[in-house]
Design a protein around this motif. Structure first.
Motif, PDB file in Angstrom:
ATOM      1  N   GLU A 115       1.223  -1.019   0.298  1.00  0.00           N
ATOM      2  CA  GLU A 115       0.514  -0.028  -0.331  1.00  0.00           C
ATOM      3  C   GLU A 115       0.963   1.259   0.025  1.00  0.00           C
ATOM      4  O   GLU A 115       1.118   2.406  -0.853  1.00  0.00           O
ATOM      5  N   ARG A 170      -6.723   9.560  -5.259  1.00  0.00           N
ATOM      6  CA  ARG A 170      -7.687   8.865  -5.056  1.00  0.00           C
ATOM      7  C   ARG A 170      -8.076   7.409  -5.878  1.00  0.00           C
ATOM      8  O   ARG A 170      -8.159   6.675  -6.061  1.00  0.00           O
ATOM      9  N   ASN A 171      -8.328   8.401  -7.622  1.00  0.00           N
ATOM     10  CA  ASN A 171      -8.785   7.732  -8.289  1.00  0.00           C
ATOM     11  C   ASN A 171      -8.022   6.651  -9.204  1.00  0.00           C
ATOM     12  O   ASN A 171      -8.051   5.836  -9.188  1.00  0.00           O
ATOM     13  N   SER A 172      -6.332   7.251  -8.855  1.00  0.00           N
ATOM     14  CA  SER A 172      -4.823   6.231  -9.314  1.00  0.00           C
ATOM     15  C   SER A 172      -5.054   5.411  -8.376  1.00  0.00           C
ATOM     16  O   SER A 172      -4.990   3.710  -8.778  1.00  0.00           O
ATOM     17  N   LEU A 173      -5.636   5.124  -6.898  1.00  0.00           N
ATOM     18  CA  LEU A 173      -5.220   4.265  -5.985  1.00  0.00           C
ATOM     19  C   LEU A 173      -6.252   3.356  -6.428  1.00  0.00           C
ATOM     20  O   LEU A 173      -6.862   2.041  -6.089  1.00  0.00           O
ATOM     21  N   GLU A 174      -7.634   4.256  -6.242  1.00  0.00           N
ATOM     22  CA  GLU A 174      -9.040   2.990  -6.767  1.00  0.00           C
ATOM     23  C   GLU A 174      -8.533   2.301  -7.972  1.00  0.00           C
ATOM     24  O   GLU A 174      -8.796   0.906  -8.152  1.00  0.00           O
ATOM     25  N   SER A 175      -8.022   2.251  -8.943  1.00  0.00           N
ATOM     26  CA  SER A 175      -7.992   2.347  -9.991  1.00  0.00           C
ATOM     27  C   SER A 175      -6.831   0.659 -10.364  1.00  0.00           C
ATOM     28  O   SER A 175      -7.085  -0.347 -10.707  1.00  0.00           O
ATOM     29  N   SER A 177      -6.509  -1.187  -7.795  1.00  0.00           N
ATOM     30  CA  SER A 177      -7.783  -1.643  -6.845  1.00  0.00           C
ATOM     31  C   SER A 177      -8.261  -2.972  -7.090  1.00  0.00           C
ATOM     32  O   SER A 177      -8.911  -2.567  -7.996  1.00  0.00           O
TER      33      SER A 177
END
Length: 177
Positions: A115, A170-175, A177
């Protein structure tokens, strides 16, 4: 010390001690255990304290100046032995080895590292001003005014860069997952 009990033979003295301590035991054991239990907060230890006091009383019976005060001697012995137990407990607790903190599993450490790596990588993909605003805010724990002073921009610009950076992160980390 002078002896107040004088017996013709030691056998008679021993028998008198046996008889006297047995009588004291049957009449006062429970009350002395209650006294000790209130002091040491543990019934098993209280029973040991009282037993030790009776054993000491039996051994010292010949030296007892006034046999009528045997119960007072027993009470004092119980209180003193209870104090000794409490002092011993305090020393044991003071010097007891501290337990090791619960270690997290290796899997948890690996996940945290992944993470962290993902966050650092995503931060690297942000524009410089957004990255600076987020690092100063969340890693350096600076206030908006302190960030504005460090970056040489207004507080409104700090809010804007922080909000846009968080959305992009947030967008980068959600993509991922």
């Amino acid at each position: 010390m002078t002896e107040t009990l004088v017996a013709p033979t030691t056998l008679a003295v021993a028998w008198d001690a046996d008889q006297a301590v047995t009588a004291l035991y049957s009449a006062n054991y429970r009350s002395l255990v209650r006294l000790a239990a209130l002091l040491v907060r543990d019934v098993a230890t209280a029973e040991e304290v009282v037993q030790d006091s009776f054993v000491a009383m039996h051994g010292a019976w010949r030296r007892l100046r006034d046999p009528e005060k045997a119960l007072s001697y027993l009470r004092q012995s119980v209180v003193n032995r209870a104090r000794s137990v409490l002092r011993h407990r305090a020393v044991v607790e003071k010097y007891a080895p501290k337990g090791l903190p619960d270690a997290q599993s290796a899997e948890h450490g690996a996940i945290v590292e992944l993470e962290r790596t993902a966050v650092v990588k995503a931060l690297g993909g942000l524009p410089q001003r957004q990255r600076e605003a987020l690092v100063l805010r969340y890693y350096a724990d600076l206030s908006e005014a302190e960030i504005a002073g460090a970056m040489g921009i207004s507080r409104g610009a700090v809010k804007s860069h922080t909000a846009r950076g968080m959305a992009a992160l947030r967008n980068s980390l959600e993509s991922i997952s």
